[in-house]
Design a protein around this motif. Structure first.
Motif, mmCIF file in Angstrom:
data_model
loop_
_atom_site.group_PDB
_atom_site.id
_atom_site.type_symbol
_atom_site.label_atom_id
_atom_site.label_comp_id
_atom_site.label_asym_id
_atom_site.label_seq_id
_atom_site.Cartn_x
_atom_site.Cartn_y
_atom_site.Cartn_z
ATOM 1 N N CYS A 146 71.338 34.189 115.781
ATOM 2 C CA CYS A 146 72.386 34.265 116.795
ATOM 3 C C CYS A 146 73.538 33.274 116.614
ATOM 4 O O CYS A 146 74.555 33.395 117.303
ATOM 5 N N SER A 165 71.975 36.830 124.108
ATOM 6 C CA SER A 165 70.716 36.308 123.578
ATOM 7 C C SER A 165 69.706 36.173 124.709
ATOM 8 O O SER A 165 70.002 35.565 125.744
ATOM 9 N N ALA A 166 68.502 36.660 124.484
ATOM 10 C CA ALA A 166 67.472 36.611 125.528
ATOM 11 C C ALA A 166 67.132 35.170 125.927
ATOM 12 O O ALA A 166 66.892 34.884 127.102
ATOM 13 N N CYS A 167 67.132 34.238 124.968
ATOM 14 C CA CYS A 167 66.764 32.857 125.305
ATOM 15 C C CYS A 167 67.810 32.226 126.225
ATOM 16 O O CYS A 167 67.480 31.407 127.076
ATOM 17 N N ARG A 192 56.758 30.758 116.503
ATOM 18 C CA ARG A 192 56.812 31.080 115.079
ATOM 19 C C ARG A 192 57.387 29.865 114.342
ATOM 20 O O ARG A 192 57.951 28.974 114.975
ATOM 21 N N SER A 234 71.307 29.217 115.747
ATOM 22 C CA SER A 234 70.158 30.027 115.319
ATOM 23 C C SER A 234 70.473 30.770 114.017
ATOM 24 O O SER A 234 71.607 31.218 113.818
ATOM 25 N N VAL A 277 61.596 32.846 124.325
ATOM 26 C CA VAL A 277 61.418 33.630 123.100
ATOM 27 C C VAL A 277 61.757 32.862 121.826
ATOM 28 O O VAL A 277 61.629 33.390 120.728
ATOM 29 N N ARG A 278 62.175 31.597 121.960
ATOM 30 C CA ARG A 278 62.557 30.856 120.760
ATOM 31 C C ARG A 278 61.334 30.543 119.910
ATOM 32 O O ARG A 278 60.201 30.590 120.390
ATOM 33 N N ILE A 284 68.933 40.920 124.547
ATOM 34 C CA ILE A 284 68.018 41.158 123.426
ATOM 35 C C ILE A 284 67.692 39.837 122.735
ATOM 36 O O ILE A 284 68.556 38.959 122.622
ATOM 37 N N CYS A 285 66.444 39.695 122.300
ATOM 38 C CA CYS A 285 66.122 38.670 121.310
ATOM 39 C C CYS A 285 65.967 39.436 120.002
ATOM 40 O O CYS A 285 64.977 40.148 119.809
ATOM 41 N N PRO A 286 66.948 39.342 119.120
ATOM 42 C CA PRO A 286 66.876 40.110 117.880
ATOM 43 C C PRO A 286 65.582 39.858 117.108
ATOM 44 O O PRO A 286 64.955 40.802 116.604
ATOM 45 N N GLU A 287 65.165 38.584 117.050
ATOM 46 C CA GLU A 287 63.973 38.270 116.257
ATOM 47 C C GLU A 287 62.725 38.920 116.853
ATOM 48 O O GLU A 287 61.902 39.491 116.138
HETATM 49 S S1 SF4 Z 1 66.897 35.262 117.917
HETATM 50 FE FE1 SF4 Z 1 66.638 33.105 118.532
HETATM 51 S S2 SF4 Z 1 68.613 32.503 119.411
HETATM 52 FE FE2 SF4 Z 1 68.573 34.756 119.281
HETATM 53 S S3 SF4 Z 1 67.791 35.442 121.293
HETATM 54 FE FE3 SF4 Z 1 66.014 35.265 119.952
HETATM 55 S S4 SF4 Z 1 65.251 33.182 120.309
HETATM 56 FE FE4 SF4 Z 1 67.348 33.266 121.100
#
Ligand code: SF4
Length: 167
Positions: A117, A10-12, A56, A114, A18-19, A44-47
């Protein structure tokens, strides 16, 4: 040729802001530093990969539904405003899976809680801060495709596994 096991992260968790609330959630652990040096980490941050903005609105899987329901078209992911962001969350999961497969990740280390995640718990869909056992949409899709998912709290377990297998 010996292949080094790659880990999708997870990128965060890697300190990227990126949260949804614009904050990172960095994990500090010597194994992460080692894996970074070994070139194992695929971040990666999937979102964000699905085009979501920072900040957001918070989003949760709707009450009574699971990530599997979302993936099979039987459940939605909703913003706190009631906005339907299901498609974005499915796209986020697809992007993460595609990257994991492309780069040969057999493991993933993802931030728990999340709606993307989470792998041990998620929130119950009422935006009241109540946790329940369950997983996020990305974690569920990765698992369904044979990738072993660990939460940030399970980094020791993942480290032991990778160390034992000498992968
Ligand atoms: S989707 Fe949310 S928990 Fe997953 S990497 Fe992105 S910010 Fe972090």
């Amino acid at each position: 040729m010996h292949m080094t096991a790659k880990i999708l992260v997870s990128a965060c968790l890697m300190g990227h802001a990126v949260r949804y609330d614009g904050q990172p959630k960095p994990l500090v652990h010597p194994a992460l530093d080692r894996w970074r040096e070994e070139g194992r980490l695929v971040t990666i941050c999937p979102e964000m990969s699905a085009g979501m903005q920072v900040p957001r609105l918070p989003a949760e899987i709707e009450p009574g539904k699971s990530a599997e329901d979302v993936l099979s078209g039987h459940g939605r992911v909703l913003e706190s405003s009631g906005g339907d962001v299901t498609e974005g969350f499915r796209q986020a999961a697809e992007n993460a899976l595609a990257l994991a497969l492309e780069t040969g990740c057999r493991f993933a280390l993802l931030i728990d809680g999340s709606p993307s995640c989470g792998s041990g718990f998620v929130y119950d869909g009422h935006f009241a801060g109540r946790r329940q056992p369950g997983e996020g949409v990305t974690a569920a899709l990765l698992k369904a495709n044979g990738i072993r998912v660990f939460s940030d709290r399970q980094i020791e377990t993942l480290a032991a596994l990778i160390g034992l297998a000498k992968e």
